[in-house]
Each structure stands twice: as C-alpha cells, then as structure tokens.
Design an enzyme around this catalytic site. Structure first.
Site, PDB file in Angstrom:
ATOM      1  N   LYS A  76      -1.402   2.840  -8.294  1.00  0.00           N
ATOM      2  CA  LYS A  76      -0.466   2.765  -7.177  1.00  0.00           C
ATOM      3  C   LYS A  76       0.377   1.500  -7.324  1.00  0.00           C
ATOM      4  CE  LYS A  76      -0.403   2.932  -2.091  1.00  0.00           C
ATOM      5  NZ  LYS A  76      -1.233   3.083  -0.869  1.00  0.00           N
ATOM      6  N   SER A 151       0.961   5.812   2.559  1.00  0.00           N
ATOM      7  CA  SER A 151       1.729   5.111   1.559  1.00  0.00           C
ATOM      8  C   SER A 151       1.417   5.516   0.124  1.00  0.00           C
ATOM      9  CB  SER A 151       1.510   3.599   1.703  1.00  0.00           C
ATOM     10  OG  SER A 151       0.161   3.251   1.451  1.00  0.00           O
ATOM     11  N   SER A 175      -3.267   6.174   4.658  1.00  0.00           N
ATOM     12  CA  SER A 175      -2.363   6.214   3.510  1.00  0.00           C
ATOM     13  C   SER A 175      -2.831   7.059   2.338  1.00  0.00           C
ATOM     14  CB  SER A 175      -2.087   4.792   3.014  1.00  0.00           C
ATOM     15  OG  SER A 175      -1.255   4.107   3.919  1.00  0.00           O
TER      16      SER A 175
END
Length: 484
Positions: A76, A151, A175
């Site tokens: 990520k 996210s 997220s």
C-alpha cells in the site's frame, strides 16, 4: 489449467510449491496485466526489475515453506520500502524515496512474497475513498464513474481486476472493509495487536492495523497468517493484548474447514446516529437480508443486539467527539511543517489543522472514553459469536459525491460508512463479505456485510465467511468480470 490470474492465491501457492509454476512466471504474468489492464488506477508504481530479481531469489531458494512462497503482492502506498517511492499519496511528499523498510513489508518478504509495486491510497490514508491530487482517483473496476472505496482502494481494485491474487492493506476506520465490500471482495481487519508488525499497539488511539484483501475467504486467511508471521506455529514478539481462547495456529485451517454452528446477532443502530442523519439504503438492507437467509440455512441462531452508548461518560458528549479526537491525535503525529500545509488537500489539511487545538487532557479523555465503550461493547456482544451489520450504508459513491471541504467530506464519509470505525475504536476483528449484488443481477453493484467477532477470534469469522462463500458464488463473479 486456468489462466494464472484466474487462480486463487492458495491454488497458486500449491502450484509454486510443487514447482509446476515458477515465481518468475507468475510475476511476469501479473506485471504484464498491470501494464495492459489497470483501467481503475489501482497501481501507482511498478518496479519490474525489483520484482523479477526477488522472484528469481525465491525460485532458487531451497526452502519453499514460506506461507506465501512466490506469490506476488504490492505494498500500500502508505507502507515504506527502502529505495521505493514514499509519497503517502500526497503532493507534500511527491518524489520522496524511503530509506527504511517498514516491518509489515519485511514480514511479507520473509514469508516468501514477491513485491511488484505499490497500490493507490488517498492522502495520508485519511479517506474512506481513494483519490489524491498526486495520483488521481481509483475507481470501481468496470464502473469508471464510481469510487473503489478506501483507503486501501488501490489494493482492492488491483485484486478485483486480476492484477494481484491478494493484497495487504491497513484499516483505521474501515479502510480494508470498505473497499473490499465495494469491489466485491473479502477484507479482514484483525484484532488490535494481532499483527505484530502493525496491529495498532503503540499508536495514538490504537486504531490502525494491517490486514488482507482477497477474492476468497481462504486467500484472505492465507495472507493474514503471513502478516501474523508465525514460525512453527508460534507468533514471534506477539503484541496481542487478549489471546484467543481457541487457536490451532492457522487461520487458513479454520477457513478451509468452514465448520461450526454459531450465535449471530444483527446490530441495531450506529455510533453516529446522535450526530448524523444516517440512512441505510435498501441495497444495504438487502445485503443483510441475503446474509441472514444463508446463515439460517446453515442452522445458525440469529438474534439482535443494540450497540451500547457511553455518552456522558467523563463529560464526553458521545462517539463523534471521542472518535474525532482520536483521529486528530493520530493526525498530530504527521511530521509536516506548518509552512508546508498548503500542499495538503482539504480533508487532510482540515484534520491536521484542527489537531492543533487538541489538548493532552482532551486526548486522554477520549482514550479513556474509548476504553469505556470497549468495555460496554464487549459486555453487550459477549453472548454472540459474531455481530452482523451492513459493510456500507450506501451503494458505491459517484466520483463527485465527496465535497471539496474537509469537514463536509468527513461528514459524507460518515453517511457512507457509519458501521466500521467503532470496530477500530474497540479493537475487535471484523470481516467484510460481498454477499449481494444490486439489481439487475448478476451485473449489479457489489454490496457487502460486516461480521464483527470476539477479541482474537478471527477464526470464527473466517469459518462463517467460508460457509457463506460456499452458498454465494462471489469468487466466481470476480473471475468472470476480469478482462482476459
């Protein structure tokens, strides 16, 4: 044999372990797909040279017992890896290169994974959707006008497009679960402290933990086992605050078996009801109803539980005040100089600017309030093996739905996902399961449910999820939607 990208992570692992595929072959296949087929803007950086060098090293190793031996993944964009971009999804850090590797990346390397690049994240990970001025918007695969969630939206969109077999993410308020449900995938947020490398312990508020996104419950269990980093069944340097009562050392084993009859309660209310006009869309209710029908068919007991309220404790007005204080406390640790704040986008700037007014007493009170809420939630949920909610209250959101004003943006996110953040506050495990599609099926939009478990009992959530997966063919839906 199916095409490499059509195989689940566990199936790929078996072929790699048996030397019927090489890590280089697998990496080359996924690198080619990323280059040709990333219509959703899921991957923001690729390092093919690093990936293939790593794949060759894995192929040459005598030890092939790594939990994700030879399997590709992507970090990520909030995770640091030495020598790789470290933008944090922000113009403020554009062009930055990491000089250290975060423990969570090292753990996946040690488990035999092959990193291909980096998945998109919103600025500093503050949003429940994935859009940044630096990298643009990450969209729901097949629906370019809709957000993929966030996210960890890049991670979810990459898996949904067949660019990765699974992907690590992080979850501080939903997220992992939000983009997983939005993209028709499975997403697991573990118990606080369950992931030693990044499990919320040592953070302000203890909200953020690493977790996994995949097409199937088994793939998510496999990656979660790798994130935990067990060696011979033992978790090294574990920071779990509450040990699970039943744990045979493998979440994957629980997912494969998918056994058990459980008591499952549908949760009424959300923690934001007192401050926001929360409205649950019919499609979200349909997802819950679909899950209940399937669970009843398996013989599970279904009941109802109310979310406890701690309003007034220590003078705190309620959940919204405490959560935003903890969120701001975390934002206050972002090492950005005041003169550079103009580089931030409205949401991040609002959160960081308002963190200037947070006092030590205010932060401590919010943490104590969160601990009281945790105590009350544990007591209310104790009779139940799992608690069921919608994963999102609304369908996937249009690209222009979130306002260009920090506070209004935050409020819009609450309306979309009111059921997820309290799970982070109280530190419980939760899994998103894509049980439903909006009409007209089978081409409608994904809608998921969230199952919340007892502390340390991810295995129960995976077992229930596996049962639902046997009845509801969401894995095949994802494969069918992939471009060749």
């Amino acid at each position: 044999m199916s095409a490499i990208h059509e195989l689940g992570a566990l199936d790929l692992w078996r072929l790699l372990h048996a030397r019927q595929l090489s890590a280089v072959e697998v990496a080359e296949h996924f690198l080619d797909r990323i280059d040709r087929l990333d219509d959703a803007n899921a991957i923001v950086h690729v390092d093919a040279e690093l990936a293939l060098a790593r794949a060759r090293t894995v192929d040459d190793a005598d030890d092939r017992t790594g939990l994700i031996h030879g399997l590709p993944f992507a970090d990520k964009d909030l995770t640091r890896r030495a020598g790789q971009p470290a933008s944090l999804g922000s113009r403020w850090q554009a062009g930055a290169i990491a000089d250290v590797t975060d423990p969570v990346a090292s753990v996946l390397d040690a488990a035999g994974g092959v990193v291909l690049g980096r998945t998109a994240a919103p600025e500093l990970g503050f949003a429940g959707y994935t859009r940044s001025a630096l990298h643009g918007a990450t969209t729901l695969p097949g629906h370019p006008g809709l957000h993929a969630g966030g996210s960890s939206g890049g991670a979810a969109a990459a898996v949904a497009q067949g660019l990765l077999p699974f992907a690590p993410g992080s979850d501080g308020g939903g997220s992992i679960r939000i983009p997983a449900a939005t993209c028709g995938l499975v997403g697991l947020k573990p118990t606080r402290g369950r992931i030693p490398a990044n499990g919320g312990v040592g953070q302000v508020g203890g909200l953020v933990t690493a977790g996994a996104i995949g097409r199937s419950v088994m793939d998510v269990a496999l990656l979660t086992d790798a994130l935990i980093g067990r060696v011979n069944g033992v978790t090294p340097h574990a920071l779990t605050l509450r040990s699970p009562e039943r744990d045979d050392g493998s979440l994957l084993a629980a997912a494969v078996r998918g056994e058990g009859r459980f008591r499952i309660a549908v949760m009424t209310g959300t923690p934001w009801d007192a401050t926001h006009d929360i409205r649950i869309a019919p499609e979200a209710d349909d997802a819950v109803a679909t899950a209940i029908r399937a669970l009843e068919a398996f013989g599970h007991e279904i009941g109802e539980v109310a979310l406890p309220d701690a309003s007034g404790f220590l003078g705190v007005s309620g959940y919204a005040e405490a959560f935003t204080a903890l969120w701001r406390g975390g934002a206050a640790t972002v090492p950005i100089a005041r003169e550079d704040r103009h580089l931030l986008e409205p949401l991040a700037r609002w959160i960081i600017d308002t963190s200037d007014h947070l006092t030590a007493g205010g932060l401590a009170t919010a943490q104590l309030w969160a601990t009281e809420l945790e105590r009350r939630v544990l007591a209310a949920f104790a009779p139940w093996d799992a608690v069921l909610t919608p994963a999102t209250a609304l369908t996937p959101r249009p690209l222009d739905w979130y306002p260009q004003d920090g506070e209004a943006d935050f409020d819009a996110q609450v309306l979309h996902t009111p059921h997820t953040s309290f799970v982070n506050m109280v530190g419980l495990p939760a899994i998103a399961l894509p049980v439903h599609r909006t009409a007209p099926a089978p081409d409608g939009l994904p809608m998921g449910v969230q199952l919340i478990g007892r502390p340390g009992e991810e295995a129960t959530l995976l077992a229930i999820g596996r049962q639902l997966e046997r009845r509801i063919p969401w894995t095949q839906r994802v494969v069918t939607a992939m471009r060749p």
